[in-house]
Design a protein around this motif. Structure first.
Motif, PDB file in Angstrom:
ATOM      1  N   THR A  45      11.056  46.030 -36.512  1.00 19.48           N
ATOM      2  CA  THR A  45      11.482  47.324 -37.033  1.00 19.48           C
ATOM      3  C   THR A  45      10.466  47.928 -38.009  1.00 19.48           C
ATOM      4  O   THR A  45      10.595  49.087 -38.395  1.00 19.48           O
ATOM      5  CB  THR A  45      12.824  47.187 -37.772  1.00 19.48           C
ATOM      6  N   THR A  46       9.452  47.155 -38.404  1.00 22.22           N
ATOM      7  CA  THR A  46       8.459  47.659 -39.356  1.00 22.22           C
ATOM      8  C   THR A  46       7.616  48.753 -38.711  1.00 22.22           C
ATOM      9  O   THR A  46       7.039  48.553 -37.643  1.00 22.22           O
ATOM     10  CB  THR A  46       7.534  46.528 -39.839  1.00 22.22           C
ATOM     11  N   GLN A  47       7.555  49.891 -39.385  1.00 22.20           N
ATOM     12  CA  GLN A  47       6.773  51.012 -38.868  1.00 22.20           C
ATOM     13  C   GLN A  47       5.691  51.479 -39.837  1.00 22.20           C
ATOM     14  O   GLN A  47       4.734  52.140 -39.447  1.00 22.20           O
ATOM     15  CB  GLN A  47       7.704  52.195 -38.543  1.00 22.20           C
ATOM     16  N   ASP A  48       5.849  51.150 -41.116  1.00 22.51           N
ATOM     17  CA  ASP A  48       4.871  51.522 -42.130  1.00 22.51           C
ATOM     18  C   ASP A  48       4.220  50.249 -42.668  1.00 22.51           C
ATOM     19  O   ASP A  48       4.896  49.355 -43.186  1.00 22.51           O
ATOM     20  CB  ASP A  48       5.560  52.290 -43.263  1.00 22.51           C
ATOM     21  N   PHE A  49       2.884  50.161 -42.550  1.00 18.05           N
ATOM     22  CA  PHE A  49       2.148  48.968 -42.956  1.00 18.05           C
ATOM     23  C   PHE A  49       1.231  49.247 -44.145  1.00 18.05           C
ATOM     24  O   PHE A  49       0.267  48.513 -44.365  1.00 18.05           O
ATOM     25  CB  PHE A  49       1.313  48.442 -41.776  1.00 18.05           C
ATOM     26  N   THR A  50       1.550  50.261 -44.910  1.00 23.42           N
ATOM     27  CA  THR A  50       0.690  50.625 -46.033  1.00 23.42           C
ATOM     28  C   THR A  50       0.509  49.466 -47.002  1.00 23.42           C
ATOM     29  O   THR A  50      -0.614  49.122 -47.400  1.00 23.42           O
ATOM     30  CB  THR A  50       1.259  51.844 -46.787  1.00 23.42           C
ATOM     31  N   GLY A  51       1.615  48.847 -47.414  1.00 19.27           N
ATOM     32  CA  GLY A  51       1.547  47.741 -48.356  1.00 19.27           C
ATOM     33  C   GLY A  51       0.780  46.560 -47.806  1.00 19.27           C
ATOM     34  O   GLY A  51      -0.070  45.971 -48.493  1.00 19.27           O
ATOM     35  N   GLN A  52       1.064  46.172 -46.560  1.00 22.59           N
ATOM     36  CA  GLN A  52       0.384  45.033 -45.947  1.00 22.59           C
ATOM     37  C   GLN A  52      -1.105  45.317 -45.767  1.00 22.59           C
ATOM     38  O   GLN A  52      -1.946  44.426 -45.975  1.00 22.59           O
ATOM     39  CB  GLN A  52       1.016  44.706 -44.592  1.00 22.59           C
ATOM     40  N   ALA A  53      -1.438  46.556 -45.383  1.00 16.77           N
ATOM     41  CA  ALA A  53      -2.839  46.929 -45.196  1.00 16.77           C
ATOM     42  C   ALA A  53      -3.610  46.830 -46.506  1.00 16.77           C
ATOM     43  O   ALA A  53      -4.742  46.325 -46.548  1.00 16.77           O
ATOM     44  CB  ALA A  53      -2.924  48.337 -44.624  1.00 16.77           C
ATOM     45  N   GLN A  54      -3.005  47.300 -47.584  1.00 19.39           N
ATOM     46  CA  GLN A  54      -3.665  47.239 -48.886  1.00 19.39           C
ATOM     47  C   GLN A  54      -3.839  45.796 -49.349  1.00 19.39           C
ATOM     48  O   GLN A  54      -4.867  45.424 -49.921  1.00 19.39           O
ATOM     49  CB  GLN A  54      -2.856  48.036 -49.907  1.00 19.39           C
ATOM     50  N   GLN A  55      -2.826  44.972 -49.071  1.00 17.48           N
ATOM     51  CA  GLN A  55      -2.889  43.558 -49.446  1.00 17.48           C
ATOM     52  C   GLN A  55      -4.026  42.847 -48.714  1.00 17.48           C
ATOM     53  O   GLN A  55      -4.768  42.058 -49.302  1.00 17.48           O
ATOM     54  CB  GLN A  55      -1.552  42.897 -49.128  1.00 17.48           C
ATOM     55  N   ILE A  56      -4.163  43.138 -47.427  1.00 17.10           N
ATOM     56  CA  ILE A  56      -5.219  42.508 -46.631  1.00 17.10           C
ATOM     57  C   ILE A  56      -6.591  43.024 -47.052  1.00 17.10           C
ATOM     58  O   ILE A  56      -7.542  42.244 -47.221  1.00 17.10           O
ATOM     59  CB  ILE A  56      -4.972  42.764 -45.130  1.00 17.10           C
ATOM     60  N   ALA A  57      -6.714  44.330 -47.247  1.00 14.81           N
ATOM     61  CA  ALA A  57      -8.002  44.904 -47.654  1.00 14.81           C
ATOM     62  C   ALA A  57      -8.465  44.321 -48.982  1.00 14.81           C
ATOM     63  O   ALA A  57      -9.661  44.047 -49.175  1.00 14.81           O
ATOM     64  CB  ALA A  57      -7.885  46.424 -47.742  1.00 14.81           C
ATOM     65  N   PRO A  67       2.763  50.023 -30.383  1.00 11.48           N
ATOM     66  CA  PRO A  67       2.914  51.099 -31.375  1.00 11.48           C
ATOM     67  C   PRO A  67       2.602  50.642 -32.796  1.00 11.48           C
ATOM     68  O   PRO A  67       1.983  51.384 -33.575  1.00 11.48           O
ATOM     69  CB  PRO A  67       4.388  51.497 -31.237  1.00 11.48           C
ATOM     70  N   GLN A  68       3.001  49.435 -33.149  1.00 14.07           N
ATOM     71  CA  GLN A  68       2.725  48.917 -34.488  1.00 14.07           C
ATOM     72  C   GLN A  68       1.226  48.788 -34.739  1.00 14.07           C
ATOM     73  O   GLN A  68       0.736  49.103 -35.836  1.00 14.07           O
ATOM     74  CB  GLN A  68       3.396  47.553 -34.681  1.00 14.07           C
ATOM     75  N   SER A  69       0.503  48.322 -33.739  1.00  7.77           N
ATOM     76  CA  SER A  69      -0.930  48.104 -33.925  1.00  7.77           C
ATOM     77  C   SER A  69      -1.673  49.407 -34.171  1.00  7.77           C
ATOM     78  O   SER A  69      -2.647  49.442 -34.939  1.00  7.77           O
ATOM     79  CB  SER A  69      -1.518  47.368 -32.716  1.00  7.77           C
ATOM     80  N   VAL A  70      -1.245  50.479 -33.531  1.00  7.52           N
ATOM     81  CA  VAL A  70      -1.867  51.787 -33.753  1.00  7.52           C
ATOM     82  C   VAL A  70      -1.723  52.188 -35.220  1.00  7.52           C
ATOM     83  O   VAL A  70      -2.690  52.576 -35.887  1.00  7.52           O
ATOM     84  CB  VAL A  70      -1.240  52.843 -32.828  1.00  7.52           C
ATOM     85  N   THR A  71      -0.503  52.099 -35.742  1.00  7.21           N
ATOM     86  CA  THR A  71      -0.242  52.462 -37.140  1.00  7.21           C
ATOM     87  C   THR A  71      -0.990  51.541 -38.096  1.00  7.21           C
ATOM     88  O   THR A  71      -1.628  51.997 -39.057  1.00  7.21           O
ATOM     89  CB  THR A  71       1.261  52.410 -37.431  1.00  7.21           C
ATOM     90  N   PHE A  72      -0.917  50.240 -37.836  1.00 10.32           N
ATOM     91  CA  PHE A  72      -1.550  49.276 -38.732  1.00 10.32           C
ATOM     92  C   PHE A  72      -3.060  49.490 -38.810  1.00 10.32           C
ATOM     93  O   PHE A  72      -3.653  49.469 -39.899  1.00 10.32           O
ATOM     94  CB  PHE A  72      -1.247  47.851 -38.281  1.00 10.32           C
ATOM     95  N   LEU A  73      -3.712  49.685 -37.670  1.00 10.30           N
ATOM     96  CA  LEU A  73      -5.165  49.873 -37.671  1.00 10.30           C
ATOM     97  C   LEU A  73      -5.561  51.100 -38.482  1.00 10.30           C
ATOM     98  O   LEU A  73      -6.526  51.061 -39.258  1.00 10.30           O
ATOM     99  CB  LEU A  73      -5.678  49.996 -36.238  1.00 10.30           C
ATOM    100  N   GLN A  74      -4.834  52.181 -38.295  1.00  9.36           N
ATOM    101  CA  GLN A  74      -5.141  53.400 -39.042  1.00  9.36           C
ATOM    102  C   GLN A  74      -4.956  53.185 -40.540  1.00  9.36           C
ATOM    103  O   GLN A  74      -5.799  53.587 -41.352  1.00  9.36           O
ATOM    104  CB  GLN A  74      -4.259  54.546 -38.548  1.00  9.36           C
ATOM    105  N   GLN A  75      -3.878  52.525 -40.926  1.00 12.50           N
ATOM    106  CA  GLN A  75      -3.618  52.305 -42.348  1.00 12.50           C
ATOM    107  C   GLN A  75      -4.563  51.261 -42.938  1.00 12.50           C
ATOM    108  O   GLN A  75      -4.941  51.353 -44.112  1.00 12.50           O
ATOM    109  CB  GLN A  75      -2.152  51.906 -42.545  1.00 12.50           C
ATOM    110  N   LEU A  76      -4.962  50.274 -42.137  1.00 15.25           N
ATOM    111  CA  LEU A  76      -5.913  49.269 -42.605  1.00 15.25           C
ATOM    112  C   LEU A  76      -7.265  49.904 -42.913  1.00 15.25           C
ATOM    113  O   LEU A  76      -7.897  49.591 -43.939  1.00 15.25           O
ATOM    114  CB  LEU A  76      -6.070  48.169 -41.550  1.00 15.25           C
ATOM    115  N   ARG A  77      -7.727  50.791 -42.033  1.00 12.78           N
ATOM    116  CA  ARG A  77      -9.001  51.464 -42.269  1.00 12.78           C
ATOM    117  C   ARG A  77      -8.908  52.396 -43.482  1.00 12.78           C
ATOM    118  O   ARG A  77      -9.844  52.471 -44.285  1.00 12.78           O
ATOM    119  CB  ARG A  77      -9.425  52.241 -41.019  1.00 12.78           C
ATOM    120  N   ARG A  78      -7.787  53.067 -43.619  1.00  9.35           N
ATOM    121  CA  ARG A  78      -7.621  53.948 -44.782  1.00  9.35           C
ATOM    122  C   ARG A  78      -7.578  53.149 -46.084  1.00  9.35           C
ATOM    123  O   ARG A  78      -7.942  53.665 -47.148  1.00  9.35           O
ATOM    124  CB  ARG A  78      -6.343  54.785 -44.638  1.00  9.35           C
ATOM    125  N   ALA A  79      -7.132  51.890 -45.991  1.00  5.13           N
ATOM    126  CA  ALA A  79      -7.104  51.036 -47.171  1.00  5.13           C
ATOM    127  C   ALA A  79      -8.493  50.525 -47.547  1.00  5.13           C
ATOM    128  O   ALA A  79      -8.653  49.859 -48.579  1.00  5.13           O
ATOM    129  CB  ALA A  79      -6.167  49.859 -46.938  1.00  5.13           C
TER     130      ALA A  79
END
Length: 385
Positions: A217-229, A243-255
């Motif tokens: 059900t997770t759709q927003d990965f902002t917190g996880q992306a910042q933690q990994i970065a 669908p999750q991977s698309v969102t995560f990749l975009q947020q990971l790069r933004r982080a």
């Protein structure tokens, strides 16, 4: 737990329905009567053509249709022998898959079933087709409880059976410090994240410094992306749905993380394209890619492009090899009856064969393939040597 109970109730109800339908049917057809190969062999495809995993179901059916064309044109099963395939669409619903399966089993003219592709649907119909002795070839459906008896077969290698090539690629490229993010409620990814990736990392001397669980059900990965970065790993292993991977990749790069990301075959077939530039450089293992350069893969690519005007993906290749497995099974037993197909496909599995996905072997009735690593860059896959 609720899903398991529902699945069991549906399976039991379906089994009772089959018994009634079979008792009222009008006897065997040419296809099911005795030994020998009938002139007309009917296959029922039961896989999603609409809904969330339609890409897997439509691909499997298109690949199977191409194989049927070749089998018929080559007179592989004898002069005048024709295989035909009819399509059903469970549309992501377990009860529809069960209903369509019981209908196919009750039709004595149907010799085998292709599908379903969704794991929950496949687990619901597996006990039914085993009980009623209907040979059924699943593609995808990577969860447990699918290949459970003599009449269930799977023409997709479980992801964990070839994911070791991704871990070896990391080791070979000296990417030793890893972060892991995985969907813990998706059975395949849960097994990879909890067992396969940590075990392989240990064997290869890689350090898994960070492991983050998410839910379906997770759709927003902002917190996880910042933690990994912030952890600055050399590589990130991403085990998420398309669908999750698309969102995560975009947020990971933004982080701010610009390092290597390793995904899964779920990102293949262009499923990651919506991530745009954020997906460039992503690598992942696949059972098939149109970038593969074996003679069999190239032959399949050419035939698929001629029929459909586009390059095939892994789902197409799985359906294609599934149907050729069926045809080889019929030829091996010299019988298109349900029992003959079961026996023949089991015989073929013992020796394996070479298909679009390469040198195919089996563990029981479950397919294994060599797999290959590919890189996604600017909208297409390239093979990593």
């Amino acid at each position: 737990m609720r899903t398991t109970k529902t699945t069991s109730m549906l399976a039991c109800l379906a089994a009772a329905t089959i018994l009634t339908a079979t008792a009222c049917s009008s006897g065997g057809s040419t296809a099911q009567g005795g030994d020998g190969i009938a002139q007309s062999i009917r296959v029922q495809a039961i896989n999603d053509q609409t809904g969330a995993v339609a890409y897997a179901g439509t691909g499997a059916s298109k690949g199977a249709a191409l194989a049927i064309d070749e089998i018929n044109q080559q007179a592989f099963l004898g002069q005048g022998v024709k295989i035909s395939m009819e399509q059903s669409d469970p549309a992501g619903e377990i009860d529809r898959a069960v209903s369509q399966t019981t209908t196919a089993i009750a039709d004595s003219e149907i010799s085998a079933i292709l599908g379903p592709t969704m794991g929950q649907q496949a687990a619901a119909v597996a006990p039914i087709v085993n009980q009623r002795k209907m040979p059924t070839i699943f593609t995808q459906a990577g969860s447990q409880g699918v290949v459970t008896g003599d009449y269930t077969f799977r023409a997709t290698a479980p992801m964990e059976s070839y994911y070791d090539i991704a871990m070896k690629w990391l080791a070979d490229n000296k990417l030793a410090n890893l972060s892991l993010i995985y969907n813990a409620t998706f059975p395949t990814f849960a097994a990879l994240g909890k067992d396969v990736v940590p075990d392989e990392a240990g064997k290869l001397g890689l350090k898994l410094n960070q492991s983050i669980e998410t839910q379906s059900t997770t759709q927003d990965f902002t917190g996880q992306a910042q933690q990994i970065a912030a952890a600055k790993p050399q590589a990130v292993v991403m085990l998420l749905t398309a669908p999750q991977s698309v969102t995560f990749l975009q947020q990971l790069r933004r982080a701010g993380y610009q390092g290597q990301v390793v995904g899964t075959s779920v990102q293949s077939a262009g499923n990651v394209s919506a991530a745009g530039e954020a997906a460039n450089g992503l690598v992942y293992p696949v059972d098939f890619s149109s970038a593969m350069d074996t003679p069999e893969a190239k032959k399949f690519d050419e035939a698929y492009q001629k029929k459909y005007g586009q390059l095939p993906d892994a789902y197409d290749a799985e359906g294609y090899d599934a149907m050729w497995w069926l045809a080889r099974g019929i030829k091996a037993s010299n019988s298109s009856s349900r029992d003959g197909i079961q026996q023949g496909m089991t015989t073929v599995a013992k020796d394996g064969f070479t298909g679009a996905m390469g040198a195919i072997t089996f563990e029981g009735n479950d397919m294994r393939v060599p797999g290959a690593m590919v890189r996604w860059e600017n909208g297409k896959e390239t093979l990593l040597q």
